[in-house]
Each structure stands twice: as C-alpha cells, then as structure tokens.
Design a protein around this motif. Structure first.
Motif, PDB file in Angstrom:
ATOM      1  N   PHE A   1      62.889  36.674  37.532  1.00  0.00           N
ATOM      2  CA  PHE A   1      63.837  35.875  36.731  1.00  0.00           C
ATOM      3  C   PHE A   1      63.514  35.915  35.239  1.00  0.00           C
ATOM      4  CE2 PHE A   1      60.415  33.111  38.124  1.00  0.00           C
ATOM      5  CZ  PHE A   1      60.044  32.445  36.969  1.00  0.00           C
ATOM      6  N   ASP A   2      62.235  36.164  34.882  1.00  0.00           N
ATOM      7  CA  ASP A   2      61.831  36.192  33.468  1.00  0.00           C
ATOM      8  C   ASP A   2      62.007  37.609  32.921  1.00  0.00           C
ATOM      9  OD1 ASP A   2      60.761  35.828  30.989  1.00  0.00           O
ATOM     10  OD2 ASP A   2      58.772  35.183  31.638  1.00  0.00           O
TER      11      ASP A   2
ATOM     12  N   THR B   1      61.428  28.956  33.197  1.00  0.00           N
ATOM     13  CA  THR B   1      61.453  28.740  34.663  1.00  0.00           C
ATOM     14  C   THR B   1      62.682  29.398  35.284  1.00  0.00           C
ATOM     15  OG1 THR B   1      62.612  26.632  34.328  1.00  0.00           O
ATOM     16  CG2 THR B   1      60.198  26.554  34.453  1.00  0.00           C
ATOM     17  N   ARG B   2      62.753  29.339  36.629  1.00  0.00           N
ATOM     18  CA  ARG B   2      63.902  29.914  37.353  1.00  0.00           C
ATOM     19  C   ARG B   2      65.210  29.201  37.001  1.00  0.00           C
ATOM     20  NH1 ARG B   2      64.893  33.366  41.338  1.00  0.00           N
ATOM     21  NH2 ARG B   2      62.707  33.842  41.716  1.00  0.00           N
ATOM     22  N   GLU B   3      65.109  27.936  36.649  1.00  0.00           N
ATOM     23  CA  GLU B   3      66.322  27.200  36.292  1.00  0.00           C
ATOM     24  C   GLU B   3      66.977  27.764  35.027  1.00  0.00           C
ATOM     25  OE1 GLU B   3      65.052  23.188  35.881  1.00  0.00           O
ATOM     26  OE2 GLU B   3      64.536  22.961  38.009  1.00  0.00           O
ATOM     27  N   ASP B   4      66.184  28.363  34.144  1.00  0.00           N
ATOM     28  CA  ASP B   4      66.741  28.960  32.923  1.00  0.00           C
ATOM     29  C   ASP B   4      67.515  30.243  33.220  1.00  0.00           C
ATOM     30  OD1 ASP B   4      65.581  26.989  31.251  1.00  0.00           O
ATOM     31  OD2 ASP B   4      63.647  28.014  31.369  1.00  0.00           O
ATOM     32  N   ASN B   5      67.143  30.962  34.291  1.00  0.00           N
ATOM     33  CA  ASN B   5      67.845  32.200  34.663  1.00  0.00           C
ATOM     34  C   ASN B   5      67.948  32.265  36.189  1.00  0.00           C
ATOM     35  OD1 ASN B   5      69.031  34.729  34.561  1.00  0.00           O
ATOM     36  ND2 ASN B   5      67.099  35.826  34.223  1.00  0.00           N
ATOM     37  N   PRO B   6      68.854  31.480  36.804  1.00  0.00           N
ATOM     38  CA  PRO B   6      68.912  31.396  38.284  1.00  0.00           C
ATOM     39  C   PRO B   6      69.423  32.672  38.954  1.00  0.00           C
ATOM     40  CG  PRO B   6      70.690  30.119  37.308  1.00  0.00           C
ATOM     41  CD  PRO B   6      69.840  30.593  36.171  1.00  0.00           C
ATOM     42  N   LYS B   7      70.240  33.475  38.261  1.00  0.00           N
ATOM     43  CA  LYS B   7      70.842  34.659  38.871  1.00  0.00           C
ATOM     44  C   LYS B   7      69.924  35.884  38.833  1.00  0.00           C
ATOM     45  CE  LYS B   7      75.594  33.211  38.077  1.00  0.00           C
ATOM     46  NZ  LYS B   7      76.873  33.549  37.444  1.00  0.00           N
TER      47      LYS B   7
END
Length: 366
Positions: free
Chosen positions: A94-95, A32-38
């Motif tokens: 983000f992924d 998810t986006r929380e795993d790679n917010p930047k």
C-alpha cells in the motif's frame, strides 16, 4: 516579517520565523493502509549487483532481509549465480515509497553496510546517500592518502563526524555510504567532497561543532551564523617558479627582417675582394701569427703567477702593559738593609731563640 492572527475577535502579531521552524518533538504521522486502501496499480522492481566477497554474508543474513521487507509487503530474491539482489512490490503493498526504501536497502548491503544498520532505512525519518569518490582524484596514491585522511588515526575522524551528524558512515572502496537524517547527510556529503579536494576534514568538524552549540540558543536560530564560523585560508600555496630566461616578445612590424650580408658583400666593404691571392694568403698568415702570439703571452702570464710572492700581512705592534701599580722605594730599601745584616747561611732570629731555650733546658736537667 510579522503577520496578523485572529483569535476570538482579537488580533495578534506573529513572527514568520516561528511559523517556518519545526516545533521540537514533532513527528510526521506514519503512512498506513487507510491512506491508500486500494493499493498500487502496477508492479515495480529494482535489482542491484553485489561483489563476490559479499556472497557469504548476504546468504547468512538474507532471511532477516526478507522478514524486514515482508512487513512492508515487498518481496526480495537473492540470485547467487548472477550475483544480484531484486526487490518487487506485491498486490498487498500500500505504501508507494516502500519499494524505494527496499531499493536503498539492497544498495547499502551491496556496499558492505551491515544489516543491523542498513535495515534502519525502512524508517520514515532515515535516508541514505552513496557518494562516489573514485573519479574525483586522478592519482591512485593521492586517492588512498585522502581516503585515509577521511578515516583518521584508528577511525577517530570518522567517529567524530558520525557523532556530529548523527549518521552512520561506511567507507568502502570507491564509495562512501551514509545513513541518517537528511540534515546530517547534507553535511557528510560536503565533508567527503571537500576532503577529496584536499581540504582536511578537521576544518569542517570544527565548523560543525560551532553550529551544534549555536543551534542550542533559541535567539540565534533565526540569525545568520557567519560571524561565529571560522574562516580558513590556504597558507601553503607554492608560487610558480619564474624561468631563468624570459622570452620577451618583440614589437610587431609588418616589414620583413633585413637580408643578412653575404661573404662577398663583407669582402667588398673591407676591401679584401680587390686583393690578389698572394696578398690574401699573407694576410691570413699574419692573423694566425697574431693569434698565436696572444695565446703564448697568456700562457706565460699564467706560468709567472706561481712566482709572484703573496702579500704579507702588516705587523701589529703590541702595546706595552701599562704599569698601574706604583713601586714603593722605601719598602725595598728596608728589605735590602735587613738582608745586609744577615749572614749567609744564618738561621732566622726566631729559630735562634728557640734553639737557645732548648739548650738551657738540657743544662738544667743535668
């Protein structure tokens, strides 16, 4: 192997095979986006070409491709002039693995895989494999025959392989595209390569069916399955034909072969060298006459063969039939006596009696 596990001050033994096996129903959590917010630092892109006959289909389904990739924040462009498809990441992507999945999607679409199946590659538990089979066989006729063997009659072999591996398989031109779980793709690649090496796919299908049944038994999961799997041997291997004339190598000797005798040496050995010209001519004439006499004799023998009578077969004497039945002399004597008593042309006794009875009836009526 066993390991010690401490639970609230208690020590218990755990089998290592249980730790290695994935529990049933377990799924890896989604990225998810929380795993790679930047997001990503750089922009990545992949492009692939497609054949002319796929142009109409891609133009029709391209809005659906863009919609599926936009959920992962990946842009897709279709260039009909160059005949290429391109996928690129955006600032919102983000992924980091999304671009790899998008690349696989356009590759599958180029290899005639329908969009309904190709879009599954965007799922986490699905992978793809494009197997190149064009260069594995030299002769074109043999290649077409083996590729047809992979499909089977009315696609039955391919359907059986799909059911056993849980993969979608597409045979198109010089490639085989497979889409499904990692374990299934490994089996599909093995079957396809073996088929191109002249091993019939039915043998691998039988092995897969046995493995499928063995995997249902929890006791056999950690054991070797070699004793259950069939072992196929090639029986139609043709033996190399041996040549009629076998060239045997002579033993090596460092000395050269002996020099052949010249005509003068032969004449010296026989004594002809010292003869005069007349004597030599007379000897030649005598040799010619001797050869002519032999030829005439052989010719005469061949002509005389026609006058030689063939060998007659020996006459086989037939054995007289043995009289098994004995002749009854007394019975013959009685027949002769009865014949003497009878007159020539006389009626038998019974007919005479019947005639007399008929005459008496006629007299009474009168």
């Amino acid at each position: 192997m066993f390991r010690m596990k401490e639970e609230e001050g208690k020590k218990t033994l755990i089998d290592e095979s249980e730790l290695l096996t994935v529990p049933d129903g377990w799924k890896e959590p989604a990225f998810t986006r929380e795993d790679n917010p930047k997001g990503l630092l750089e922009e990545s892109s992949f492009a692939t070409l497609f054949p002319k006959y796929r142009e109409a289909y891609l133009k029709e389904c391209w809005p659906l491709v863009q919609k599926a990739l936009s959920e992962h924040y990946v842009n897709a462009t279709l260039d009909l002039i160059e005949g290429s498809m391109t996928v690129t990441t955006t600032k919102k992507t983000f992924d980091p693995y999304a671009i790899i999945r998008a690349r696989d999607l356009i590759k599958l679409l180029a290899r005639s895989v329908p969009f309904e199946q190709a879009v599954r590659i965007l799922q986490d538990d699905v992978a793809c494999d494009i197997i190149k089979i064009g260069s594995l066989v030299r002769k074109r006729d043999t290649f077409i025959k083996r590729r047809g063997r992979l499909l089977g009659p009315k696609g039955s072999t391919l359907k059986a392989l799909e059911l056993l591996t849980n993969c979608y398989i597409m045979v198109q031109g010089n490639t085989v595209s497979a889409l499904g779980p990692f374990s299934g793709l490994k089996e599909v690649r093995k079957v396809v390569l073996d088929t191109m090496k002249n091993i019939h796919p039915i043998y691998n299908i039988k092995t897969l069916m046995i493995k499928r049944e063995l995997s249902k038994d929890p006791e056999l999961r950690s054991q070797s399955w070699e004793r259950f799997l069939p072992k196929f041997k090639r029986k139609n291997l043709k033996k190399r034909k041996e040549p009629k004339k076998k060239n045997t190598k002579k033993e090596y000797t460092p000395f050269p072969p002996p020099q052949p005798e010249s005509q003068i040496d032969k004449e010296l050995a026989s004594g002809e060298y010292f003869l005069k010209e007349r004597q030599k001519k007379r000897k030649q004439v005598e040799e010619i006459k001797a050869k002519q006499a032999d030829a005439i004799k052989k010719r005469q023998e061949e002509r005389n063969k026609a006058f030689i009578p063939p060998k007659e077969k020996p006459v086989v004497k037939t054995k007289k039939a043995s009289t098994e039945k004995k002749i009854d002399i007394e019975a013959i004597k009685e027949k002769v006596k009865n014949a003497k008593k009878k007159k020539l042309g006389a009626l038998p006794v019974e007919e005479v009696k019947l005639k007399m009875a008929a005459d008496e009836k006629k007299k009474k009526k009168k």
